[in-house]
Write a protein that holds these residues in place. Structure first.
Motif, PDB file in Angstrom:
ATOM      1  N   GLY A 144       0.816  -1.200   0.000  1.00 31.87           N
ATOM      2  CA  GLY A 144       0.000   0.000   0.000  1.00 31.87           C
ATOM      3  C   GLY A 144       0.851   1.252   0.000  1.00 31.87           C
ATOM      4  O   GLY A 144       2.029   1.247  -0.372  1.00 31.87           O
ATOM      5  N   ASP A 145       0.233   2.337   0.449  1.00 34.26           N
ATOM      6  CA  ASP A 145       0.872   3.645   0.515  1.00 34.26           C
ATOM      7  C   ASP A 145       1.472   3.815   1.906  1.00 34.26           C
ATOM      8  O   ASP A 145       0.758   4.058   2.871  1.00 34.26           O
ATOM      9  N   PHE A 146       2.794   3.705   2.001  1.00 38.57           N
ATOM     10  CA  PHE A 146       3.488   3.818   3.281  1.00 38.57           C
ATOM     11  C   PHE A 146       3.778   5.273   3.651  1.00 38.57           C
ATOM     12  O   PHE A 146       4.148   5.562   4.784  1.00 38.57           O
ATOM     13  N   ASN A 147       3.623   6.184   2.690  1.00 37.85           N
ATOM     14  CA  ASN A 147       3.935   7.594   2.941  1.00 37.85           C
ATOM     15  C   ASN A 147       5.316   7.747   3.584  1.00 37.85           C
ATOM     16  O   ASN A 147       5.529   8.631   4.417  1.00 37.85           O
ATOM     17  N   THR A 192       6.689   6.386  -7.306  1.00 38.82           N
ATOM     18  CA  THR A 192       5.276   5.984  -7.203  1.00 38.82           C
ATOM     19  C   THR A 192       4.374   7.158  -6.831  1.00 38.82           C
ATOM     20  O   THR A 192       3.157   7.004  -6.793  1.00 38.82           O
ATOM     21  N   HIS A 193       4.967   8.317  -6.544  1.00 45.31           N
ATOM     22  CA  HIS A 193       4.190   9.480  -6.126  1.00 45.31           C
ATOM     23  C   HIS A 193       4.833  10.738  -6.681  1.00 45.31           C
ATOM     24  O   HIS A 193       6.065  10.880  -6.653  1.00 45.31           O
ATOM     25  N   ARG A 201       8.799  16.511  -8.755  1.00 45.26           N
ATOM     26  CA  ARG A 201       8.736  16.247  -7.313  1.00 45.26           C
ATOM     27  C   ARG A 201       8.400  14.765  -7.095  1.00 45.26           C
ATOM     28  O   ARG A 201       7.367  14.421  -6.518  1.00 45.26           O
ATOM     29  N   PRO A 202       9.270  13.853  -7.571  1.00 45.09           N
ATOM     30  CA  PRO A 202       8.976  12.415  -7.479  1.00 45.09           C
ATOM     31  C   PRO A 202       9.444  11.812  -6.160  1.00 45.09           C
ATOM     32  O   PRO A 202      10.466  12.213  -5.601  1.00 45.09           O
ATOM     33  N   PHE A 203       8.675  10.823  -5.685  1.00 43.24           N
ATOM     34  CA  PHE A 203       9.040  10.067  -4.491  1.00 43.24           C
ATOM     35  C   PHE A 203       8.649   8.607  -4.697  1.00 43.24           C
ATOM     36  O   PHE A 203       7.712   8.300  -5.435  1.00 43.24           O
ATOM     37  N   HIS A 204       9.343   7.732  -4.029  1.00 45.74           N
ATOM     38  CA  HIS A 204       8.956   6.315  -4.006  1.00 45.74           C
ATOM     39  C   HIS A 204       8.476   6.005  -2.593  1.00 45.74           C
ATOM     40  O   HIS A 204       9.278   5.845  -1.671  1.00 45.74           O
ATOM     41  N   ILE A 205       7.144   5.928  -2.420  1.00 44.36           N
ATOM     42  CA  ILE A 205       6.577   5.760  -1.079  1.00 44.36           C
ATOM     43  C   ILE A 205       5.529   4.649  -1.010  1.00 44.36           C
ATOM     44  O   ILE A 205       4.933   4.435   0.044  1.00 44.36           O
ATOM     45  N   ASP A 206       5.303   3.952  -2.118  1.00 50.06           N
ATOM     46  CA  ASP A 206       4.366   2.828  -2.153  1.00 50.06           C
ATOM     47  C   ASP A 206       5.176   1.538  -2.303  1.00 50.06           C
ATOM     48  O   ASP A 206       6.101   1.469  -3.125  1.00 50.06           O
ATOM     49  N   TYR A 207       4.794   0.506  -1.539  1.00 48.51           N
ATOM     50  CA  TYR A 207       5.614  -0.702  -1.472  1.00 48.51           C
ATOM     51  C   TYR A 207       4.745  -1.951  -1.416  1.00 48.51           C
ATOM     52  O   TYR A 207       3.582  -1.905  -1.016  1.00 48.51           O
ATOM     53  N   THR A 240       1.120   6.473  -8.769  1.00 48.00           N
ATOM     54  CA  THR A 240       1.025   5.497  -9.848  1.00 48.00           C
ATOM     55  C   THR A 240       0.844   4.106  -9.239  1.00 48.00           C
ATOM     56  O   THR A 240       1.245   3.866  -8.101  1.00 48.00           O
ATOM     57  N   PRO A 241       0.233   3.175  -9.957  1.00 49.23           N
ATOM     58  CA  PRO A 241       0.046   1.823  -9.412  1.00 49.23           C
ATOM     59  C   PRO A 241       1.353   1.043  -9.325  1.00 49.23           C
ATOM     60  O   PRO A 241       2.281   1.240 -10.126  1.00 49.23           O
ATOM     61  N   LEU A 242       1.374   0.158  -8.357  1.00 51.85           N
ATOM     62  CA  LEU A 242       2.457  -0.813  -8.202  1.00 51.85           C
ATOM     63  C   LEU A 242       1.860  -2.179  -8.492  1.00 51.85           C
ATOM     64  O   LEU A 242       0.890  -2.578  -7.837  1.00 51.85           O
ATOM     65  N   LEU A 243       2.398  -2.892  -9.501  1.00 52.74           N
ATOM     66  CA  LEU A 243       1.861  -4.176  -9.936  1.00 52.74           C
ATOM     67  C   LEU A 243       2.893  -5.266  -9.674  1.00 52.74           C
ATOM     68  O   LEU A 243       4.040  -5.157 -10.126  1.00 52.74           O
ATOM     69  N   ILE A 244       2.474  -6.291  -8.949  1.00 47.39           N
ATOM     70  CA  ILE A 244       3.379  -7.365  -8.536  1.00 47.39           C
ATOM     71  C   ILE A 244       2.823  -8.704  -9.003  1.00 47.39           C
ATOM     72  O   ILE A 244       1.661  -9.026  -8.742  1.00 47.39           O
ATOM     73  N   ASP A 245       3.652  -9.501  -9.687  1.00 50.89           N
ATOM     74  CA  ASP A 245       3.251 -10.827 -10.135  1.00 50.89           C
ATOM     75  C   ASP A 245       4.067 -11.895  -9.411  1.00 50.89           C
ATOM     76  O   ASP A 245       5.308 -11.838  -9.402  1.00 50.89           O
TER      77      ASP A 245
END
Length: 249
Positions: A144-147, A192-193, A201-207, A240-245
């Motif tokens: 989810g969104d860990f912020n 992801t944000h 202003r990009p960040f990676h906060i969704d995992y 943006t969505p995070l897609l995991i297979d």
């Protein structure tokens, strides 16, 4: 099994088909309105399991426009675990299962606890410490969104993202994104944000963190692009969505 996590930035009912076309088995949607307001039968993919949660505000009124939705498809069912503690808002433990597969899934939308002066990452760390024994199970997923992210730890010593990663590592739970792309925390090349929809202003906060038994079956990870999800042309969300297979084999 495919999992998709996407902070939809509200009004999910108008955007659902953009993620449903990815054919998820498990879908985690922070900032989702209540299932009563979604009109679930209108979407292209039939839901086979669902759980939605939102906290009451200080006046005891639930915001039915903004909670977290956890949905399942393709025969998977969802059950809220009895151990759920509402103190840890939006860290939601559920069982997701079908006739042959079983997962413990934490849907996450990190919140700050203003009463306790608790930051986003502190809140998650407190929650996973509380659910520590549950994390010893097989096939555990936290998504989810860990912020949160390593960059915030560097800016504020009270931030605890590094401790989250360390605590989960002791449970043999690791990030699908970082495993797949072989990147270190803090060096992510796929944000992801985009703060206030700004490309600069990009960040990676969704995992998506998962047990070793699942990481061993990881086959693909995708992160949605700014152009498709956040640009002025589309403006579907500031995330943006995070897609995991994961392979079913």
């Amino acid at each position: 099994m495919k999992l998709v996590s996407w902070n939809c930035h509200q009004c999910y009912r108008k955007k659902a088909d953009f993620v449903l076309e990815r054919n998820p088995d498990i879908l985690i949607i922070p900032e989702c309105e209540s299932t009563d307001r979604l009109g679930l039968g209108l979407f292209s993919s039939p839901i086979t399991g669902q759980y939605w949660f939102a906290n009451d505000n200080e006046d005891g009124i639930t915001n039915y426009n903004k909670g977290i939705g956890i949905f399942s498809y393709n025969g998977y069912q969802i059950k809220l675990l009895d151990c759920f503690n509402g103190k840890f808002r939006y860290v939601i433990p559920v069982e997701v299962f079908n006739q042959t597969k079983h997962y413990i899934v934490f849907g996450i939308w990190a919140q700050q606890d203003k009463k306790q002066l608790c930051l986003y990452s502190e809140h998650i760390l407190n929650a996973i410490e509380y659910y520590s024994s549950l994390l010893d199970a097989d096939n555990v997923i936290l998504a989810g969104d860990f912020n949160s992210g390593l960059q915030f730890d560097l800016e504020n010593p009270r931030c605890k993202f590094r401790e989250i990663v360390s605590f989960l590592a002791k449970k043999k739970i690791s990030s699908a994104y970082h495993t797949f792309f072989k990147e270190n925390f803090g060096d992510e090349t796929h944000p992801t944000h985009y703060f206030q929809y700004k490309n600069d202003r990009p960040f990676h906060i969704d995992y998506c963190f998962a047990s070793a038994s699942l990481i061993d079956k990881l086959t693909n990870v995708e992160v949605g692009t700014y152009e498709e999800w956040c640009s002025d042309k589309n403006r579907r969300s500031d995330h943006t969505p995070l897609l995991i297979d994961f392979s079913d084999q």
